[in-house]
Design an enzyme around this catalytic site. Structure first.
Site, PDB file in Angstrom:
ATOM      1  N   LYS A   1       0.846  -1.190   0.000  1.00 48.75           N
ATOM      2  CA  LYS A   1       0.000   0.000   0.000  1.00 48.75           C
ATOM      3  C   LYS A   1       0.885   1.244   0.000  1.00 48.75           C
ATOM      4  O   LYS A   1       1.862   1.317   0.739  1.00 48.75           O
ATOM      5  CB  LYS A   1      -0.883  -0.023   1.257  1.00 48.75           C
ATOM      6  CG  LYS A   1      -2.151   0.776   1.167  1.00 48.75           C
ATOM      7  CD  LYS A   1      -3.058   0.402   2.332  1.00 48.75           C
ATOM      8  CE  LYS A   1      -4.386   1.117   2.249  1.00 48.75           C
ATOM      9  NZ  LYS A   1      -5.310   0.662   3.293  1.00 48.75           N
TER      10      LYS A   1
ATOM     11  N   GLU B   1     -18.987  -6.564   9.995  1.00 51.24           N
ATOM     12  CA  GLU B   1     -19.914  -5.881  10.897  1.00 51.24           C
ATOM     13  C   GLU B   1     -20.913  -6.835  11.544  1.00 51.24           C
ATOM     14  O   GLU B   1     -21.302  -6.638  12.704  1.00 51.24           O
ATOM     15  CB  GLU B   1     -20.663  -4.779  10.133  1.00 51.24           C
ATOM     16  CG  GLU B   1     -19.801  -3.615   9.693  1.00 51.24           C
ATOM     17  CD  GLU B   1     -19.073  -3.861   8.372  1.00 51.24           C
ATOM     18  OE1 GLU B   1     -18.326  -2.972   7.935  1.00 51.24           O
ATOM     19  OE2 GLU B   1     -19.254  -4.960   7.786  1.00 51.24           O
TER      20      GLU B   1
ATOM     21  N   ARG C   1     -25.414  -3.270   7.331  1.00 50.95           N
ATOM     22  CA  ARG C   1     -25.085  -4.658   7.001  1.00 50.95           C
ATOM     23  C   ARG C   1     -25.344  -5.606   8.164  1.00 50.95           C
ATOM     24  O   ARG C   1     -25.370  -6.819   7.986  1.00 50.95           O
ATOM     25  CB  ARG C   1     -23.608  -4.741   6.582  1.00 50.95           C
ATOM     26  CG  ARG C   1     -23.186  -3.638   5.624  1.00 50.95           C
ATOM     27  CD  ARG C   1     -21.761  -3.787   5.186  1.00 50.95           C
ATOM     28  NE  ARG C   1     -21.666  -4.784   4.143  1.00 50.95           N
ATOM     29  CZ  ARG C   1     -20.514  -5.237   3.656  1.00 50.95           C
ATOM     30  NH1 ARG C   1     -19.375  -4.811   4.143  1.00 50.95           N
ATOM     31  NH2 ARG C   1     -20.501  -6.129   2.702  1.00 50.95           N
TER      32      ARG C   1
END
Length: 641
Positions: A282, A366, A394
């Site tokens: 990244k 979640e 969600r």
């Protein structure tokens, strides 16, 4: 003129030399750094997928072959290579380029996803559809930035594995991070590869050496080859995927363009579902991002290109919550913190630094976060689950059936509630106050300012027999708005003149409600403004106030359907209150990306627009015989502080 200006679509990549491709990769990185330095955006993830995305578009033929990104914020390079490089000056600006894939922008985009761990399911369906229709097309799913920690991704893999003829290529972008280092057993398994990158090279060398031995070499290699799968299982996740029936290619250096093209070419020719495992970094190619320990410039604010320093942003709602939760944790040893791959974005890094053993990051999961929190509560703790408001959508079933049904004392803290703006439709937290109204026993708080956020968070964690929710918006909180009195559990913010209009201003819209009142008073209209503080359940005192006014006006930064205003209207109807009610909230539509202020103005959630409507309503409506100071008001003098 650079190479980038000549790229109008993926076909323009086919005839470039290796040197030209290297130059193009550098130009793309420069474009991304310069664009996000002005507008903000997801820089780190995209710097890590430059060569990977180049390879995909050289091997496959988009848009005939479909490319789906998970998470969608990794798609900037894809946008560049599909003819949108010239639009990056307006990245995430109103009328400009979206920060996620967008069907309205290009035929190369099919899924406008930003909620993670969904791409494999989309890709599974696409590949099956093309097979049934007899179409010679491939589907490529790029999954990374922690998205494989989500359970939905593994539900999809379970089905992809048995679709033997599915022309589906899954590119795992393994950068070891989501917002911050990726969490969990799978993440650890993938990370172990980094310590054993020469596995295939060693086997090839052994094969050559043994086959060179006359007579016994081939037999010895066959015996060694029989141990290959066991050796793979010991040091790499090939076994995990291959046991599911998925062909595995890799690991591949995701920044080595020829290697990536070779691996993708192999996968394309296979004819069934294949996983290509790419190792990337990244922030690759920009020193400031690579050195940024917190999140490799995952999604920085505008910054200085030379130094990497972000512009000062001042104190935001998240900072207030972060500091107060630490105070709560010092006072309450049973309070623990839970998040879903958002430790820094929701401010739990401060709690983690102080109480590491009481902080849990479950990855992009979640649903698991909510039910695990229920278990923590059953075990005698009080969990505080902090996520963006849009992501609690969600886990609705888990909040309803796993937390509320069992009367678990869990506090959900929803950051970025209401209109968030820049990240578009999928990130506006405009749904929570509607669907949470359905949950029996749940209590929902919406603080209007920093003082109320601290106050309501402390009240929420004291509730041990039901879920509580505290929600607040993006950006800096307004100056504290002090109450002039109380009505039941609600704060009275304005009480001026006759009881003409009752303004019920929810949470962050309290400032707008006070502004509306000032405009109405200037027109000779009497106004009472209340902030419910706790919007669920409806405070009976607000029902009684409504009975005494000529008009009730509700203001909230949530969808109008099923929101706080709609529930108040139902409560008034149940109580036989006939006072007219006007609801002001967010229309039930997917809002395009723009600044919060611009969106609120467009949808009419401004003091000027609301006040104008009230003046017109009052000027044409009948006088209310109950208006005036008749001593029947439930307003108290002052709330004890």
């Amino acid at each position: 003129m650079g190479l980038l200006q000549s790229i109008t679509g993926p076909r323009d990549l086919r005839d470039l030399t290796d040197d030209q491709l290297s130059t193009l990769a550098s130009e793309i990185r420069d474009l991304l750094v310069n664009a996000t330095s002005r507008t903000g955006g997801h820089l780190g993830p995209n710097l890590g997928v430059v060569e990977l995305t180049l390879a995909i578009h050289r091997v496959f033929e988009s848009p005939r072959d479909r490319v789906v990104f998970d998470t969608g914020h990794q798609s900037y390079v894809h946008k560049v290579l599909t003819g949108r490089a010239g639009d990056f000056d307006a990245l995430r600006q109103e009328g400009g380029l979206s920060g996620y894939p967008s069907q309205a922008e290009s035929d190369h985009d099919i899924v406008e996803n930003s909620h993670a761990s969904t791409a494999l399911s989309y890709a599974d369906g696409l590949a099956k559809a093309y097979a049934i229709r007899g179409e010679d097309r491939h589907t490529v799913a790029v999954i990374g930035d922690g998205a494989l920690t989500g359970g939905m991704a593994w539900e999809a893999l379970n089905n992809i594995a048995i679709a033997r003829d599915s022309r589906l290529v899954i590119v795992v972008n393994d950068n070891g991070r989501s917002y911050t280092p990726t969490i969990g057993g799978l993440a650890n398994a993938l990370t172990s590869l980094r310590t054993n990158p020469r596995y295939e090279q060693v086997l090839d060398l052994v094969k050559k050496r043994l086959n060179a031995v006359p007579g016994v070499g081939a037999a010895a290699y066959d015996a060694l080859h029989a141990m290959k799968k066991g050796l793979k299982d010991a040091i790499a996740p090939q076994g995990l995927f291959e046991d599911l029936g998925l062909k595995y290619v890799g690991p591949v250096d995701g920044h080595d363009l020829p290697a990536m093209e070779h691996a993708l070419g192999q996968a394309k020719r296979f004819g069934g579902p294949v996983i290509v495992h790419a190792i990337t970094r990244k922030g690759f190619g920009y020193d400031a991002a690579e050195r940024h320990e917190a999140d490799q410039f995952h999604s920085p604010q505008p910054f200085d290109v030379e130094t990497g320093e972000e512009r000062a942003r001042g104190r935001i709602w998240t900072d207030v919550f972060a500091d107060e939760l630490v105070h709560v944790g010092q006072r309450r040893q049973d309070v623990v913190a839970v998040t879903a791959a958002m430790m820094h974005p929701v401010g739990l890094d401060k709690f983690q630094a102080r109480f590491p053993e009481r902080t849990f990051d479950v990855g992009i999961a979640e649903q698991h976060a909510a039910t695990s929190a229920a278990g923590l509560a059953m075990g005698g703790l009080h969990p505080v689950v902090a996520v963006y408001a849009t992501f609690l959508n969600r886990a609705f079933d888990q909040v309803l059936m796993d937390v509320a049904l069992h009367r678990c004392g869990v506090t959900f803290v929803l950051d970025r509630a209401g209109v968030t703006g820049d990240d578009g439709a999928s990130h506006n937290g405009m749904w929570d106050m509607s669907y949470l109204q359905l949950v029996p026993g749940l209590r929902l708080a919406a603080p209007r300012d920093a003082a109320r956020l601290r106050e309501l968070l402390n009240e929420a964690v004291e509730v041990e027999d039901a879920p509580t929710v505290v929600r607040f918006p993006k950006g800096p909180p307004p100056a504290d708005i002090e109450a002039v009195g109380t009505a039941g559990g609600a704060d009275v913010l304005v009480r001026n003149g006759r009881r003409d209009v009752l303004v019920v201003a929810v949470g962050a819209m309290a400032e707008v409600g006070v502004d509306v009142a000032q405009r109405l008073v200037a027109q000779g209209i009497g106004v009472t403004v209340v902030d419910p503080r706790w919007v669920k359940p409806v405070d009976p005192a607000i029902v009684e106030l409504a009975r005494e006014h000529r008009l009730v006006v509700t203001i909230e930064d949530n969808g109008r359907i099923g929101g706080c205003g709609a529930v108040l209207l139902q409560a008034l109807n149940d109580a036989g209150v006939t006072t007219p009610v006007r609801l002001h909230g967010i229309p039930q539509e997917f809002l395009g990306h723009a600044k919060r202020v611009a969106i609120l103005e467009r949808i009419g959630l401004t003091a000027q627009a609301i006040a104008l409507g009230v003046v017109e309503e009052i000027s044409t409506g009948p006088e209310d015989v109950t208006s005036g100071d008749d001593g029947r008001s439930p307003i108290d003098a002052e709330r004890p502080r």
